[in-house]
Design an enzyme around this catalytic site. Structure first.
Site, PDB file in Angstrom:
ATOM      1  CD  GLU A   1     -12.752  -7.800   6.314  1.00 38.58           C
ATOM      2  OE1 GLU A   1     -13.220  -8.325   5.287  1.00 38.58           O
ATOM      3  OE2 GLU A   1     -12.178  -6.692   6.313  1.00 38.58           O
TER       4      GLU A   1
ATOM      5  CE  LYS B   1      -6.163  -6.843  -3.045  1.00 39.80           C
ATOM      6  NZ  LYS B   1      -7.421  -6.137  -2.730  1.00 39.80           N
TER       7      LYS B   1
ATOM      8  CG  HIS C   1     -10.922   1.297   3.219  1.00 34.22           C
ATOM      9  ND1 HIS C   1     -10.683   0.682   2.015  1.00 34.22           N
ATOM     10  CD2 HIS C   1     -10.369   0.502   4.160  1.00 34.22           C
ATOM     11  CE1 HIS C   1     -10.004  -0.438   2.230  1.00 34.22           C
ATOM     12  NE2 HIS C   1      -9.814  -0.573   3.525  1.00 34.22           N
TER      13      HIS C   1
ATOM     14  CG  ASN D   1     -12.108  -4.372  -2.410  1.00 31.56           C
ATOM     15  OD1 ASN D   1     -11.390  -5.005  -1.646  1.00 31.56           O
ATOM     16  ND2 ASN D   1     -11.686  -3.942  -3.598  1.00 31.56           N
TER      17      ASN D   1
ATOM     18  CD  GLU E   1      -9.009  -5.615  -6.036  1.00 38.45           C
ATOM     19  OE1 GLU E   1      -8.567  -6.206  -5.028  1.00 38.45           O
ATOM     20  OE2 GLU E   1      -9.501  -4.486  -6.016  1.00 38.45           O
TER      21      GLU E   1
ATOM     22  NE  ARG F   1      -7.482 -10.302  -3.974  1.00 36.95           N
ATOM     23  CZ  ARG F   1      -6.297 -10.728  -3.584  1.00 36.95           C
ATOM     24  NH1 ARG F   1      -5.496 -11.324  -4.448  1.00 36.95           N
ATOM     25  NH2 ARG F   1      -5.899 -10.577  -2.334  1.00 36.95           N
TER      26      ARG F   1
ATOM     27  CG  HIS G   1     -10.095  -3.109   8.710  1.00 36.42           C
ATOM     28  ND1 HIS G   1     -10.127  -2.216   7.658  1.00 36.42           N
ATOM     29  CD2 HIS G   1     -10.398  -4.327   8.177  1.00 36.42           C
ATOM     30  CE1 HIS G   1     -10.418  -2.860   6.543  1.00 36.42           C
ATOM     31  NE2 HIS G   1     -10.590  -4.150   6.823  1.00 36.42           N
TER      32      HIS G   1
ATOM     33  CE  LYS H   1      -8.291 -12.754   0.450  1.00 32.56           C
ATOM     34  NZ  LYS H   1      -7.738 -11.733   1.284  1.00 32.56           N
TER      35      LYS H   1
HETATM   36  N1  GLY Z   1      -8.800  -7.981   1.412  1.00 32.28           N
HETATM   37  C1  GLY Z   1      -9.301  -8.052   0.105  1.00 32.28           C
HETATM   38  C2  GLY Z   1      -8.468  -8.866  -0.830  1.00 32.28           C
HETATM   39  O1  GLY Z   1      -7.619  -9.618  -0.368  1.00 32.28           O
HETATM   40  O2  GLY Z   1      -8.628  -8.762  -2.021  1.00 32.28           O
END
Ligand code: GLY
Length: 505
Positions: free
Chosen positions: A330, A288, A397, A390, A382, A386, A410, A372
């Site tokens: 995270e 991303k 956010h 989130n 996504e 995926r 964050h 991940k």
């Molecule tokens: N940070 C969430 C993703 O990489 O989808």
């Protein structure tokens, strides 16, 4: 070499020969699933076991290793063992897969089969060329990959590895760069003085011309002006289609570098060298890439996978404590999504985690990235699954924006977002109360904020409601079912806002 080694490739790729030799060198059991008769004689000579046709499945070889009754074996796969993608993803998650590359005779049945299977062969921890090489030299390459033990993100021809280790930039960078025409090293004004010289030296020692671009540090510079600056410097440096961009820094630097690479000459390779824990466990992996536009975060970007990611945990010693602690939110999120053992580890060793125990940090990064990689390999762009990554981010956010992106980091916002979604999940009957209490206690023990500020949450709800235009009337909310298990639940935005307001009472 904790995980099994699986050798993949077409039937003329000498998997059995190479496998038997690697097994002999390492003293590991050798399992030959290859049906070919001529190679079977080689495997019979090796120290390991042989399987009959009826037993030739991946499950049969992984099972004994999983149960602890066999050390990690070397396995020569049949040329079609990993044709089915779900089987291949299990193999890539649980083992180290090396494709032995050879071009069968043009026009032969083997050539056609190999072409059909090529996306499967591309999804591997490494591809090693076999043609015209001594077995010993092929074995050394294979062994090096096995010893490295990287994580792989499976994305057909764009698959790539993530290496996790200490002091590993020097040793990994040369391979990761390949043979570029030049390297554009992008960093920022915080990271460049700390790590820029060493990385530039490693690039030059690998024989490449390196041009550095130093961005002003900070999320406020994650914008199109910064992008333009990078592209203009790439132009001056005569970067071409064979150039490689390297992003050295935190999430902002890797997001920006990846996007710069995605658009430069319609797409060049890039390598991520994250220097923050957040960058390592999340931002640098998954492709991303984006910049912000006015107040819209990550409004302009692309899915553009890196060519390689090197997580050198020794770089983390320069990370400010607040960023490091924030990133642990995270890590907790990732444990909730797919690795309950990660949560146990964080719980039992919270003190060592806070004290930056280097081996433990490597383990946290490895476990987080394994989850991940699994998720991204299933759903790169996504379109569904995926979005589970989130978890905690919808409210997080909004809280981050409400605090003007400066009041809360964050990670701190994600911690509070997790608390909110756990409490909501409990009220809606999705999340068992013990999981909620345990996770909130863990976040607190790691030094993360867990107390929801009523005023801030009330104002954040207004932002979620305002965002409804963009998100639509319904959001897919990631909710926790069990530790290590999440689900996406379609929820009307109005209901979500009402539940958040409820939390402020
Ligand atoms: N940070 C969430 C993703 O990489 O989808």
């Amino acid at each position: 070499m904790q995980r099994p080694l699986l050798l993949n490739g077409c039937s003329t790729s000498a998997k059995s020969l190479v496998g038997a030799s690697v097994a002999r060198t390492t003293g590991r059991p050798f399992v030959d699933l290859d049906a070919s008769r001529d190679v079977a004689s080689v495997s019979e000579q090796s120290a390991g076991m042989r399987y009959g046709a009826e037993e030739r499945s991946l499950e049969t070889v992984l099972g004994p290793w999983r149960s602890g009754s066999s050390p990690a074996p070397v396995v020569a796969l049949r040329s079609d063992t990993l044709v089915v993608r779900s089987t291949r993803l299990v193999a890539l998650d649980e083992a180290v897969v090396v494709t032995l590359d050879v071009a069968p005779a043009p026009g032969s049945a083997e050539a056609l089969a190999t072409e059909l299977r090529s996306p499967g062969y591309a999804e591997a921890h490494a591809r090693v060329a076999v043609a015209g090489r001594e077995t010993g030299s092929v074995c050394s390459d294979v062994l090096r990959v096995w010893e490295r033990d990287p994580i792989v993100v499976a994305a057909a021809e764009r698959s790539y590895t993530v290496d996790i280790g200490a002091h590993s930039v020097g040793s990994r960078l040369s391979d990761a760069l390949g043979s570029p025409s030049m390297v554009l090293l992008v960093s920022d004004s915080n990271v460049e003085p700390l790590h820029g010289a060493a990385v530039r030296q490693a690039i030059e020692a690998a024989g490449h011309h390196c041009v550095s671009v130093t961005l002003p540090a900070g999320e406020e510079h994650k914008n199109l002006d910064t992008m333009r600056g990078i592209w203009e410097q790439a132009l001056v440096a005569r970067a071409d289609r064979r150039s490689v961009f390297v992003g050295l820094g935190g999430g902002v630097v890797t997001d920006v570098t990846g996007f710069a690479a995605a658009a430069w000459m319609r797409g060049v390779r890039w390598v991520a060298l994250p220097t923050t824990l957040l960058g390592m466990v999340d931002a640098s992996v998954g492709g991303k890439t984006a910049v912000d536009l006015l107040s819209a975060k990550n409004a302009v970007g692309a899915f553009w996978q890196p060519h390689a990611v090197v997580c050198d945990v020794s770089l983390l010693v320069t990370e400010p404590q607040r960023g490091y602690t924030g990133a642990l939110a995270e890590v907790v999120k990732t444990g909730l999504i797919g690795d309950p053992v990660l949560l146990d580890l964080l719980e039992s060793r919270a003190g060592d985690v806070r004290a930056h125990d280097a081996r433990l940090v490597s383990e946290l990064v490895r476990r987080s990235l394994r989850v991940k990689a699994r998720v991204v390999s299933l759903d790169e762009c996504e379109s569904g699954h995926r979005a589970t990554l989130n978890l905690g981010h919808t409210v997080g956010h909004a809280l981050e924006a409400e605090a003007g992106y400066t009041g809360l980091s964050h990670g701190e916002a994600v911690s509070l977002g997790l608390v909110a979604v756990l409490r909501i999940g409990q009220k809606q009957g999705w999340t068992p109360a013990p999981v909620v209490e345990r996770t909130i206690a863990l976040l607190g023990a790691l030094g993360l904020p867990v107390a929801l500020d009523r005023g801030a949450l009330g104002r954040a709800v207004a932002l979620i409601a305002h965002d409804k235009k963009r998100a639509g009337k319904t959001v897919k909310l990631a909710v926790v079912r069990e530790a290590g298990q999440v689900a996406l639940v379609p929820v009307p935005v109005d209901d979500l806002c009402a539940w958040c307001v409820d939390l402020t009472r």
